[in-house]
Design an enzyme around this catalytic site. Structure first.
Site, PDB file in Angstrom:
ATOM      1  N   ARG A 140      11.638  -5.281   3.836  1.00  0.00           N
ATOM      2  CA  ARG A 140      11.565  -4.475   4.341  1.00  0.00           C
ATOM      3  C   ARG A 140      13.080  -3.487   4.997  1.00  0.00           C
ATOM      4  O   ARG A 140      12.809  -3.548   5.909  1.00  0.00           O
ATOM      5  CB  ARG A 140      10.649  -3.707   4.736  1.00  0.00           C
ATOM      6  N   LYS A 152       1.059  -1.217   0.018  1.00  0.00           N
ATOM      7  CA  LYS A 152      -0.304  -0.634  -0.056  1.00  0.00           C
ATOM      8  C   LYS A 152       0.549   1.138   0.083  1.00  0.00           C
ATOM      9  O   LYS A 152       0.992   1.933  -0.844  1.00  0.00           O
ATOM     10  CB  LYS A 152      -0.834   0.458   1.347  1.00  0.00           C
ATOM     11  N   ARG A 187      11.614  -1.507  11.074  1.00  0.00           N
ATOM     12  CA  ARG A 187      10.329  -1.265  11.543  1.00  0.00           C
ATOM     13  C   ARG A 187      10.297  -2.726  12.620  1.00  0.00           C
ATOM     14  O   ARG A 187       9.883  -3.872  12.566  1.00  0.00           O
ATOM     15  CB  ARG A 187       9.200  -1.624  10.757  1.00  0.00           C
ATOM     16  N   ARG A 201      -9.197   0.303   8.494  1.00  0.00           N
ATOM     17  CA  ARG A 201      -9.039  -0.495   8.679  1.00  0.00           C
ATOM     18  C   ARG A 201     -10.279  -2.541   9.931  1.00  0.00           C
ATOM     19  O   ARG A 201      -9.738  -3.109  10.392  1.00  0.00           O
ATOM     20  CB  ARG A 201      -7.831  -1.327   9.669  1.00  0.00           C
ATOM     21  N   ARG A 222      -0.179  -9.331  13.452  1.00  0.00           N
ATOM     22  CA  ARG A 222      -0.920  -7.909  11.787  1.00  0.00           C
ATOM     23  C   ARG A 222      -1.919  -8.695  11.049  1.00  0.00           C
ATOM     24  O   ARG A 222      -2.506  -7.735  10.871  1.00  0.00           O
ATOM     25  CB  ARG A 222       0.419  -7.378  11.446  1.00  0.00           C
TER      26      ARG A 222
HETATM   27  P1  AP5 Z   1       4.811  -2.068   2.130  1.00  0.00           P
HETATM   28  O1  AP5 Z   1       4.425  -0.787   0.081  1.00  0.00           O
HETATM   29  O2  AP5 Z   1       5.825  -1.061   3.371  1.00  0.00           O
HETATM   30  O3  AP5 Z   1       3.458  -2.477   2.152  1.00  0.00           O
HETATM   31  P2  AP5 Z   1       2.378  -1.696   2.988  1.00  0.00           P
HETATM   32  O4  AP5 Z   1       0.730  -2.476   2.232  1.00  0.00           O
HETATM   33  O5  AP5 Z   1       2.362   0.206   2.923  1.00  0.00           O
HETATM   34  O6  AP5 Z   1       2.767  -2.160   4.156  1.00  0.00           O
HETATM   35  P3  AP5 Z   1       2.953  -2.256   6.013  1.00  0.00           P
HETATM   36  O7  AP5 Z   1       3.431  -2.925   6.882  1.00  0.00           O
HETATM   37  O8  AP5 Z   1       2.940  -0.125   6.160  1.00  0.00           O
HETATM   38  O9  AP5 Z   1       0.753  -2.472   6.051  1.00  0.00           O
HETATM   39  P4  AP5 Z   1       0.594  -2.149   7.805  1.00  0.00           P
HETATM   40  O10 AP5 Z   1      -0.787  -1.985   7.196  1.00  0.00           O
HETATM   41  O11 AP5 Z   1       0.707  -3.414   8.319  1.00  0.00           O
HETATM   42  O12 AP5 Z   1       1.177  -1.222   8.511  1.00  0.00           O
HETATM   43  P5  AP5 Z   1       1.031   0.784   8.996  1.00  0.00           P
HETATM   44  O13 AP5 Z   1       1.951   1.035   8.583  1.00  0.00           O
HETATM   45  O14 AP5 Z   1      -0.402   1.085   8.037  1.00  0.00           O
HETATM   46  O15 AP5 Z   1       5.380  -2.732   1.392  1.00  0.00           O
HETATM   47  C1  AP5 Z   1       6.130  -3.919   1.786  1.00  0.00           C
HETATM   48  C2  AP5 Z   1       7.436  -4.507   1.394  1.00  0.00           C
HETATM   49  O16 AP5 Z   1       7.541  -4.817  -0.221  1.00  0.00           O
HETATM   50  C3  AP5 Z   1       8.816  -3.349   1.073  1.00  0.00           C
HETATM   51  O17 AP5 Z   1      10.041  -3.560   1.544  1.00  0.00           O
HETATM   52  C4  AP5 Z   1       8.329  -3.158  -0.928  1.00  0.00           C
HETATM   53  O18 AP5 Z   1       9.837  -2.404  -0.980  1.00  0.00           O
HETATM   54  C5  AP5 Z   1       8.052  -4.951  -1.254  1.00  0.00           C
HETATM   55  N1  AP5 Z   1       7.383  -3.970  -2.035  1.00  0.00           N
HETATM   56  C6  AP5 Z   1       5.952  -3.000  -1.920  1.00  0.00           C
HETATM   57  N2  AP5 Z   1       5.786  -3.806  -2.579  1.00  0.00           N
HETATM   58  C7  AP5 Z   1       6.071  -5.209  -3.922  1.00  0.00           C
HETATM   59  C8  AP5 Z   1       5.897  -6.074  -5.351  1.00  0.00           C
HETATM   60  N3  AP5 Z   1       4.923  -5.415  -5.283  1.00  0.00           N
HETATM   61  N4  AP5 Z   1       6.197  -6.950  -5.184  1.00  0.00           N
HETATM   62  C9  AP5 Z   1       7.441  -6.459  -4.462  1.00  0.00           C
HETATM   63  N5  AP5 Z   1       7.788  -6.441  -3.021  1.00  0.00           N
HETATM   64  C10 AP5 Z   1       7.241  -5.346  -2.953  1.00  0.00           C
HETATM   65  O19 AP5 Z   1       0.731   0.277  10.540  1.00  0.00           O
HETATM   66  C11 AP5 Z   1       1.387   0.061  11.324  1.00  0.00           C
HETATM   67  C12 AP5 Z   1       0.324  -0.168  12.278  1.00  0.00           C
HETATM   68  O20 AP5 Z   1      -0.142   1.178  13.175  1.00  0.00           O
HETATM   69  C13 AP5 Z   1      -0.424  -1.278  12.721  1.00  0.00           C
HETATM   70  O21 AP5 Z   1       0.079  -2.651  13.174  1.00  0.00           O
HETATM   71  C14 AP5 Z   1      -1.381  -0.602  13.719  1.00  0.00           C
HETATM   72  O22 AP5 Z   1      -0.842  -1.225  15.052  1.00  0.00           O
HETATM   73  C15 AP5 Z   1      -0.803   0.657  13.427  1.00  0.00           C
HETATM   74  N6  AP5 Z   1      -2.894   1.860  12.307  1.00  0.00           N
HETATM   75  C16 AP5 Z   1      -2.336   1.863  11.529  1.00  0.00           C
HETATM   76  N7  AP5 Z   1      -2.850   2.372  10.906  1.00  0.00           N
HETATM   77  C17 AP5 Z   1      -4.423   2.230  11.957  1.00  0.00           C
HETATM   78  C18 AP5 Z   1      -5.560   2.270  11.805  1.00  0.00           C
HETATM   79  N8  AP5 Z   1      -6.927   2.585  10.608  1.00  0.00           N
HETATM   80  N9  AP5 Z   1      -6.355   1.138  13.031  1.00  0.00           N
HETATM   81  C19 AP5 Z   1      -5.705   0.763  14.003  1.00  0.00           C
HETATM   82  N10 AP5 Z   1      -4.657   0.995  14.188  1.00  0.00           N
HETATM   83  C20 AP5 Z   1      -3.531   1.471  13.354  1.00  0.00           C
END
Ligand code: AP5
Length: 217
Positions: free
Chosen positions: A128, A14, A161, A89, A172
């Site tokens: 990552r 994402k 991270r 979410r 997660r």
């Molecule tokens: P990346 O683009 O970083 O993936 P992502 O989907 O953004 O993953 P996140 O881990 O950031 O999502 P998340 O939802 O767990 O965490 P968030 O920060 O939102 O890509 C991942 C890796 O793959 C990278 O190394 C990239 O280079 C590689 N890659 C990407 N695309 C690729 C492809 N096509 N092919 C190959 N490799 C690829 O949330 C973190 C925490 O915050 C949550 O756990 C929760 O505690 C809290 N939080 C955030 N939002 C909320 C909410 N709305 N409600 C409650 N808690 C929340």
């Protein structure tokens, strides 16, 4: 004006896709994960409260995150269109968002699901690396920086991270299945859900998103 929600399992890509699309379409990129990590780094009361949930891979309580997004949606850059990355979410967050959007007369263009297998997300998350200064996202094998440990964009230091370790990743994924999958039905019923197969390279996934954009006219 285009307004998207990007949904997907942790590591689905994402953030990677949002960075590409935001630059191409000049949209405000609203990542709740990035906002929470900035609050943790700044040591604010919100950050202190959120950190324990994030490190454990659990969702931050709805009322906290809904308040954060409500405030962010008041900022002027949202008038150009936006990408909500990682929000909503839960169904409660989705309902609250509908209310906020309708009060601000913002029309949701689509809720885009980046669909990828659990096996792939574990591989993506475990490799990552993120820039400490600008937040650019890399992967040790899928998208390596030119110089190990150094950001291609700004020269900042890359780090892993805290929640990209096995126990937190498993938690997660469990939260995604239990709390976020029902959000997909929510947007499907509204006729707003679009699914993109995100198992290909970042550039190919971006092409797929653009092909979807072209259908919007
Ligand atoms: P990346 O683009 O970083 O993936 P992502 O989907 O953004 O993953 P996140 O881990 O950031 O999502 P998340 O939802 O767990 O965490 P968030 O920060 O939102 O890509 C991942 C890796 O793959 C990278 O190394 C990239 O280079 C590689 N890659 C990407 N695309 C690729 C492809 N096509 N092919 C190959 N490799 C690829 O949330 C973190 C925490 O915050 C949550 O756990 C929760 O505690 C809290 N939080 C955030 N939002 C909320 C909410 N709305 N409600 C409650 N808690 C929340």
């Amino acid at each position: 004006m285009k307004n998207f929600i990007f949904i997907g399992a942790p590591g689905a890509g994402k953030g990677t896709q949002a960075a590409l699309v935001r630059d191409e379409l000049k949209l405000a990129h609203i990542s709740t994960g990035d906002m929470l990590r900035a609050a943790v780094k700044a040591g604010t009361p919100l950050g202190e409260q959120a950190k324990q949930y994030m490190d454990a891979g659990k969702l931050v309580p709805d009322e906290v995150i809904i308040g954060l997004v409500a405030e962010r949606l008041q900022e002027p850059d949202v008038d150009q269109g936006s990408i909500l990355d990682g929000f909503p979410r839960t169904v409660a967050q989705a309902e609250a968002l509908q209310q906020m959007l309708s009060e601000q007369h913002i029309e949701l263009t689509a809720a885009v699901l980046f669909d990828v297998s659990e096996e792939a997300v574990v591989q993506r998350l475990s490799g990552r690396r993120v820039c400490k200064s600008c937040g650019a996202i890399f992967h040790v094998t899928n998208n390596p920086p030119k110089e190990t440990g150094v950001c291609d964009v700004c020269g900042g230091e890359l780090y892993q991270r805290d929640d990209d370790e096995e126990t937190a990743i498993r938690q997660r994924l469990a939260s995604f299945r239990k709390d976020t999958e029902p959000v997909l039905s929510f947007y499907d019923k509204l006729g707003k859900l679009v699914t993109i197969d995100a198992s290909a390279s970042p550039a190919e996934v971006n092409e797929r998103f653009k092909r979807f954009l072209a259908t919007l006219g």
